[in-house]
Enzyme design. Sequence first.
Site: not given
Length: 238
Positions: A9, A95, A168
Site C-alpha cells: 500500500n 486511515e 506506521g
Amino acid sequence: MSSKIVAANFKTNHTRRSTAEYVASLDRFMAENGIGTPVYIFPPATALENFETESGIRIGAQNAYPTVKGSFTGEIGLQQLGEFGIDTVLIGHSERRHILGESQEFIAKKFAWFKEQGFTIFYCIGEPLEVREAGEEAVRRYLVEQCEGIDTSYENLIMAYEPVWAIGTGKTATPELIEKTHSIVKAFSERPLLYGGSVKPSNIAEILAVPGCDGALIGTASWDISSMQSMLEIVNSE
Ligand code: PEP
C-alpha cells in the site's frame, strides 16, 4: 513456491513515474528470482496504469467511489479504473475510516457496489489501542462491527487484519496476538486473511509463519524497492 499474498500500500507516496519504475524493476526481480507468490501493488490514483508484467504483479486502487461516473468531486469511479484495467480495490483501511471519516454504512455500500462489479476486494479491519486495551472480547466485538453489512464470504474477498496501533508506528503485533486475533476473524470469514501493521524485512518471516496468516499488507516497508525485494526473497524461501 509460496502462496502467501503480499500487498503493498503506497498510500500518498510515489509518483506516476516512480511507480512505473518500481513496477518494472520489481517485475524484473521477480522473474529473475522465480518469485511466483501473488503480489498486489496499490499506488496512488495518479499512478494507476495497465502495466504489462511478466510476473503477473496486480495493480489495485487504494480507494474508489461506488459509481461508474458522476459528480463526486475528487473521487474516481469505475470508468476511470476501467481505463487502466483495474479490478481490485482496497476498502475499509483505517486511515479512510479514522482520518477521512468513512462510516461503516458508507464502507458497506462501497463494498456491495464493487462486489456487484466482481472486483477483488481487500477489506481492512482492525482495532484502535483503547479497544485492544479493553480486552479480547472488546476486540472481537469491534471487528465484528467493522464487518457489518459486509459479505465476508464473497469469493473475491481478501481480508486484512490491521491493528490501528501497529500501522506506521513500527510497533508490530506479536505472533501470539496475530494468531489469536486471526482465529477470531476466521470464525466469521473463511476468506484469505492478511496481517498488516509495521511488517518489514526483519519480521515478515515470523509473521507469515503464524498459523492462519495468509499473507501481509505492507505500507511503509514496501515503499523502498530494495526493502520490498528483501521481503519477497524471504517469502519465496519459506
Ligand atoms: C497499512 O497502512 O496498510 C500498513 C500496514 O502500514 P504500515 O506497514 O506502514 O504499518
